[in-house]
Design a protein around this motif. Structure first.
Motif, PDB file in Angstrom:
ATOM      1  N   PRO A   1      48.948  33.445 -28.132  1.00  0.00           N
ATOM      2  CA  PRO A   1      50.324  33.502 -28.643  1.00  0.00           C
ATOM      3  C   PRO A   1      51.174  34.540 -27.924  1.00  0.00           C
ATOM      4  CG  PRO A   1      48.787  33.315 -30.457  1.00  0.00           C
ATOM      5  CD  PRO A   1      47.952  33.522 -29.219  1.00  0.00           C
ATOM      6  N   ALA A   2      50.591  35.694 -27.598  1.00  0.00           N
ATOM      7  CA  ALA A   2      51.342  36.719 -26.873  1.00  0.00           C
ATOM      8  C   ALA A   2      51.725  36.222 -25.481  1.00  0.00           C
ATOM      9  CB  ALA A   2      50.514  37.997 -26.763  1.00  0.00           C
ATOM     10  N   ALA A   3      50.806  35.500 -24.832  1.00  0.00           N
ATOM     11  CA  ALA A   3      51.102  34.949 -23.508  1.00  0.00           C
ATOM     12  C   ALA A   3      52.245  33.940 -23.583  1.00  0.00           C
ATOM     13  CB  ALA A   3      49.854  34.285 -22.928  1.00  0.00           C
ATOM     14  N   LEU A   4      52.231  33.094 -24.603  1.00  0.00           N
ATOM     15  CA  LEU A   4      53.297  32.109 -24.742  1.00  0.00           C
ATOM     16  C   LEU A   4      54.645  32.783 -24.960  1.00  0.00           C
ATOM     17  CD1 LEU A   4      51.445  29.478 -26.970  1.00  0.00           C
ATOM     18  CD2 LEU A   4      52.028  29.274 -24.549  1.00  0.00           C
ATOM     19  N   ARG A   5      54.656  33.868 -25.724  1.00  0.00           N
ATOM     20  CA  ARG A   5      55.910  34.599 -25.920  1.00  0.00           C
ATOM     21  C   ARG A   5      56.392  35.211 -24.609  1.00  0.00           C
ATOM     22  NH1 ARG A   5      53.354  36.293 -30.708  1.00  0.00           N
ATOM     23  NH2 ARG A   5      52.885  38.326 -29.834  1.00  0.00           N
ATOM     24  N   CYS A   6      55.461  35.751 -23.815  1.00  0.00           N
ATOM     25  CA  CYS A   6      55.832  36.310 -22.506  1.00  0.00           C
ATOM     26  C   CYS A   6      56.450  35.240 -21.615  1.00  0.00           C
ATOM     27  CB  CYS A   6      54.607  36.913 -21.820  1.00  0.00           C
ATOM     28  SG  CYS A   6      53.986  38.447 -22.540  1.00  0.00           S
ATOM     29  N   LEU A   7      55.839  34.058 -21.607  1.00  0.00           N
ATOM     30  CA  LEU A   7      56.345  32.961 -20.785  1.00  0.00           C
ATOM     31  C   LEU A   7      57.744  32.537 -21.234  1.00  0.00           C
ATOM     32  CD1 LEU A   7      53.108  30.794 -20.530  1.00  0.00           C
ATOM     33  CD2 LEU A   7      54.250  31.939 -18.625  1.00  0.00           C
ATOM     34  N   GLU A   8      57.924  32.403 -22.542  1.00  0.00           N
ATOM     35  CA  GLU A   8      59.218  31.985 -23.065  1.00  0.00           C
ATOM     36  C   GLU A   8      60.295  33.019 -22.766  1.00  0.00           C
ATOM     37  OE1 GLU A   8      58.377  31.409 -27.157  1.00  0.00           O
ATOM     38  OE2 GLU A   8      57.242  29.550 -26.855  1.00  0.00           O
ATOM     39  N   ARG A   9      59.950  34.297 -22.936  1.00  0.00           N
ATOM     40  CA  ARG A   9      60.919  35.361 -22.681  1.00  0.00           C
ATOM     41  C   ARG A   9      61.304  35.403 -21.206  1.00  0.00           C
ATOM     42  NH1 ARG A   9      57.898  39.492 -23.895  1.00  0.00           N
ATOM     43  NH2 ARG A   9      58.103  39.059 -26.118  1.00  0.00           N
ATOM     44  N   ALA A  10      60.307  35.284 -20.329  1.00  0.00           N
ATOM     45  CA  ALA A  10      60.585  35.321 -18.894  1.00  0.00           C
ATOM     46  C   ALA A  10      61.439  34.135 -18.466  1.00  0.00           C
ATOM     47  CB  ALA A  10      59.271  35.333 -18.111  1.00  0.00           C
TER      48      ALA A  10
ATOM     49  N   LEU B   1      40.111  21.969 -15.390  1.00  0.00           N
ATOM     50  CA  LEU B   1      40.883  21.221 -14.395  1.00  0.00           C
ATOM     51  C   LEU B   1      41.625  20.060 -15.055  1.00  0.00           C
ATOM     52  CD1 LEU B   1      38.462  21.078 -11.318  1.00  0.00           C
ATOM     53  CD2 LEU B   1      40.307  22.705 -11.794  1.00  0.00           C
ATOM     54  N   GLN B   2      40.959  19.371 -15.978  1.00  0.00           N
ATOM     55  CA  GLN B   2      41.611  18.268 -16.671  1.00  0.00           C
ATOM     56  C   GLN B   2      42.775  18.757 -17.520  1.00  0.00           C
ATOM     57  OE1 GLN B   2      38.165  16.721 -18.663  1.00  0.00           O
ATOM     58  NE2 GLN B   2      37.636  15.318 -17.000  1.00  0.00           N
ATOM     59  N   ALA B   3      42.672  19.990 -18.025  1.00  0.00           N
ATOM     60  CA  ALA B   3      43.754  20.567 -18.826  1.00  0.00           C
ATOM     61  C   ALA B   3      44.937  21.004 -17.970  1.00  0.00           C
ATOM     62  CB  ALA B   3      43.233  21.760 -19.632  1.00  0.00           C
ATOM     63  N   GLY B   4      44.708  21.127 -16.654  1.00  0.00           N
ATOM     64  CA  GLY B   4      45.800  21.503 -15.765  1.00  0.00           C
ATOM     65  C   GLY B   4      45.585  22.753 -14.947  1.00  0.00           C
TER      66      GLY B   4
ATOM     67  N   ALA C   1      63.558  32.478 -20.313  1.00  0.00           N
ATOM     68  CA  ALA C   1      64.912  32.666 -20.834  1.00  0.00           C
ATOM     69  C   ALA C   1      65.708  33.647 -19.982  1.00  0.00           C
ATOM     70  CB  ALA C   1      64.843  33.164 -22.283  1.00  0.00           C
ATOM     71  N   GLU C   2      65.008  34.604 -19.368  1.00  0.00           N
ATOM     72  CA  GLU C   2      65.669  35.606 -18.525  1.00  0.00           C
ATOM     73  C   GLU C   2      65.719  35.203 -17.058  1.00  0.00           C
ATOM     74  OE1 GLU C   2      63.368  39.070 -19.303  1.00  0.00           O
ATOM     75  OE2 GLU C   2      64.166  39.350 -21.349  1.00  0.00           O
ATOM     76  N   GLY C   3      65.228  33.994 -16.745  1.00  0.00           N
ATOM     77  CA  GLY C   3      65.246  33.536 -15.358  1.00  0.00           C
ATOM     78  C   GLY C   3      64.226  34.232 -14.478  1.00  0.00           C
ATOM     79  N   ARG C   4      63.137  34.734 -15.075  1.00  0.00           N
ATOM     80  CA  ARG C   4      62.106  35.445 -14.303  1.00  0.00           C
ATOM     81  C   ARG C   4      60.745  34.808 -14.583  1.00  0.00           C
ATOM     82  NH1 ARG C   4      60.772  39.747 -16.116  1.00  0.00           N
ATOM     83  NH2 ARG C   4      61.748  39.709 -18.177  1.00  0.00           N
ATOM     84  N   ARG C   5      60.598  33.561 -14.231  1.00  0.00           N
ATOM     85  CA  ARG C   5      59.367  32.836 -14.529  1.00  0.00           C
ATOM     86  C   ARG C   5      58.155  33.450 -13.830  1.00  0.00           C
ATOM     87  NH1 ARG C   5      60.067  27.799 -16.815  1.00  0.00           N
ATOM     88  NH2 ARG C   5      62.231  27.078 -16.965  1.00  0.00           N
ATOM     89  N   TYR C   6      57.003  33.309 -14.472  1.00  0.00           N
ATOM     90  CA  TYR C   6      55.745  33.727 -13.844  1.00  0.00           C
ATOM     91  C   TYR C   6      55.308  32.658 -12.843  1.00  0.00           C
ATOM     92  CZ  TYR C   6      55.340  37.426 -17.300  1.00  0.00           C
ATOM     93  OH  TYR C   6      55.567  38.535 -18.064  1.00  0.00           O
ATOM     94  N   ASP C   7      54.594  33.099 -11.833  1.00  0.00           N
ATOM     95  CA  ASP C   7      54.070  32.178 -10.826  1.00  0.00           C
ATOM     96  C   ASP C   7      52.646  31.747 -11.156  1.00  0.00           C
ATOM     97  OD1 ASP C   7      56.339  32.322  -8.953  1.00  0.00           O
ATOM     98  OD2 ASP C   7      55.718  34.418  -8.727  1.00  0.00           O
ATOM     99  N   VAL C   8      51.804  32.705 -11.594  1.00  0.00           N
ATOM    100  CA  VAL C   8      50.386  32.428 -11.826  1.00  0.00           C
ATOM    101  C   VAL C   8      49.940  33.101 -13.121  1.00  0.00           C
ATOM    102  CG1 VAL C   8      48.028  32.664 -10.942  1.00  0.00           C
ATOM    103  CG2 VAL C   8      49.921  32.286  -9.346  1.00  0.00           C
TER     104      VAL C   8
ATOM    105  N   VAL D   1      50.620  25.437 -21.214  1.00  0.00           N
ATOM    106  CA  VAL D   1      51.459  25.904 -20.106  1.00  0.00           C
ATOM    107  C   VAL D   1      51.787  24.748 -19.170  1.00  0.00           C
ATOM    108  CG1 VAL D   1      51.500  27.386 -18.060  1.00  0.00           C
ATOM    109  CG2 VAL D   1      50.637  28.271 -20.225  1.00  0.00           C
ATOM    110  N   ARG D   2      50.803  23.911 -18.908  1.00  0.00           N
ATOM    111  CA  ARG D   2      51.045  22.755 -18.028  1.00  0.00           C
ATOM    112  C   ARG D   2      52.140  21.867 -18.595  1.00  0.00           C
ATOM    113  NH1 ARG D   2      46.732  17.919 -16.593  1.00  0.00           N
ATOM    114  NH2 ARG D   2      47.928  16.939 -14.930  1.00  0.00           N
ATOM    115  N   SER D   3      52.129  21.693 -19.922  1.00  0.00           N
ATOM    116  CA  SER D   3      53.122  20.833 -20.562  1.00  0.00           C
ATOM    117  C   SER D   3      54.491  21.487 -20.608  1.00  0.00           C
ATOM    118  CB  SER D   3      52.657  20.492 -21.982  1.00  0.00           C
ATOM    119  OG  SER D   3      53.641  19.759 -22.676  1.00  0.00           O
ATOM    120  N   ALA D   4      54.534  22.782 -20.966  1.00  0.00           N
ATOM    121  CA  ALA D   4      55.815  23.457 -21.173  1.00  0.00           C
ATOM    122  C   ALA D   4      56.443  23.953 -19.873  1.00  0.00           C
ATOM    123  CB  ALA D   4      55.632  24.622 -22.145  1.00  0.00           C
ATOM    124  N   GLN D   5      55.607  24.455 -18.954  1.00  0.00           N
ATOM    125  CA  GLN D   5      56.118  25.021 -17.697  1.00  0.00           C
ATOM    126  C   GLN D   5      55.227  24.556 -16.544  1.00  0.00           C
ATOM    127  OE1 GLN D   5      57.266  29.150 -17.675  1.00  0.00           O
ATOM    128  NE2 GLN D   5      57.687  29.182 -19.864  1.00  0.00           N
TER     129      GLN D   5
END
Length: 255
Positions: free
Chosen positions: A38-47, A119-122, A49-56, A94-98
């Motif tokens: 859940p914390a990771a998902l919040r980090c992804l969503e926040r980034a 791998l099947q999960a993405g 929203a701020e235009g600073r997406r994670y790469d990996v 993550v594969r589905s959302a981003q």
């Protein structure tokens, strides 16, 4: 210099801190850490929203709950969590959302079955937690070039697992295709978690007729419970019926 934004997701604080600190020493890597799904998902969503997406994302294969304790120098985001998100579920989410974010699974030990599921999960890679920093950096940079990275010792096992899964899925698809259109509608309602009464109201049928359809579905699929039918349907790619309005009954079982 193009910088690589990495998010380490691991609920073992010492490991997360050490790995994040090692990666942060690289001149082209910006690294952050999260102690739970859940914390990771919040980090992804926040980034995002701020235009600073994670790469990996580097995701612990055995990801559990939130991290207790004081935040380290490289912050590990935790706090009160609602539910848990395991490593492979996080990869799929993550594969589905981003879909532009690459994920690499970090594992304590090699496991062909779980690597194939990852791998099947993405996931784009599966590496050992005790691999060298240079190896991990090679994987990080490789997945950004759309490469897939697996330990050579796992390759044969993963291919066997994926071949077996494909065969199993094909058999499940064949069984689902044997259903009539109405039975497939009923099956999709079962996948959505609707009980007999709710299915009857949704499809404008009598409960007795729905019961007959459900029994036919179980018989044609060769299973003995609603749960097994839903699992087989999922393997065959059958999604849930789209629910609109109030759900009258959920979780019903065959009498």
């Amino acid at each position: 210099m193009v910088r690589i934004r990495v998010l380490v997701v691991d609920d073992h604080r010492i490991f997360a801190e050490s790995l994040a600190a090692a990666l942060a020493a690289e001149p082209d890597v910006d690294v952050f850490a999260a102690g739970s799904g859940p914390a990771a998902l919040r980090c992804l969503e926040r980034a995002a929203a701020e235009g600073r997406r994670y790469d990996v994302l580097l995701v612990d294969a055995d990801l559990g709950g939130a991290l207790p304790g004081v935040r380290p120098a490289v912050p590990v985001h935790d706090g009160d969590e609602e539910g848990l998100v395991d490593g492979l579920s996080l990869v799929a989410g993550v594969r589905s959302a981003q879909p532009g974010v690459r994920t690499v699974v970090l594992a304590e030990k090699d496991d062909p079955r779980r690597a194939a599921l990852a791998l099947q999960a993405g996931a784009s890679g599966w590496v050992a937690k005790d691999c060298s920093l240079s190896r991990l950096l090679t994987v990080i940079r490789g997945v950004l070039r759309d490469e897939t990275h697996l330990p050579p010792a796992l390759l044969t096992g993963v291919l066997k697992e994926m071949t077996a899964a494909r065969k199993h899925r094909t058999e499940s698809e064949r069984l689902v295709e044997s259903l009539t259109p109405r039975e497939r509608e009923v099956l999709r309602c079962m996948v959505a978690g609707l009980g007999r009464k709710a299915v009857a109201e949704r499809l404008f049928l009598s409960p007795h007729t729905v019961r007959t359809h459900m029994q036919n579905v179980l018989g044609k699929l060769g299973v003995h419970s609603t749960l097994a039918a839903v699992a087989l349907a999922r393997r065959a790619g059958v999604g849930p019926a789209e629910l609109t309005g109030d759900v009258v009954e959920r979780g019903g079982q065959l009498a």
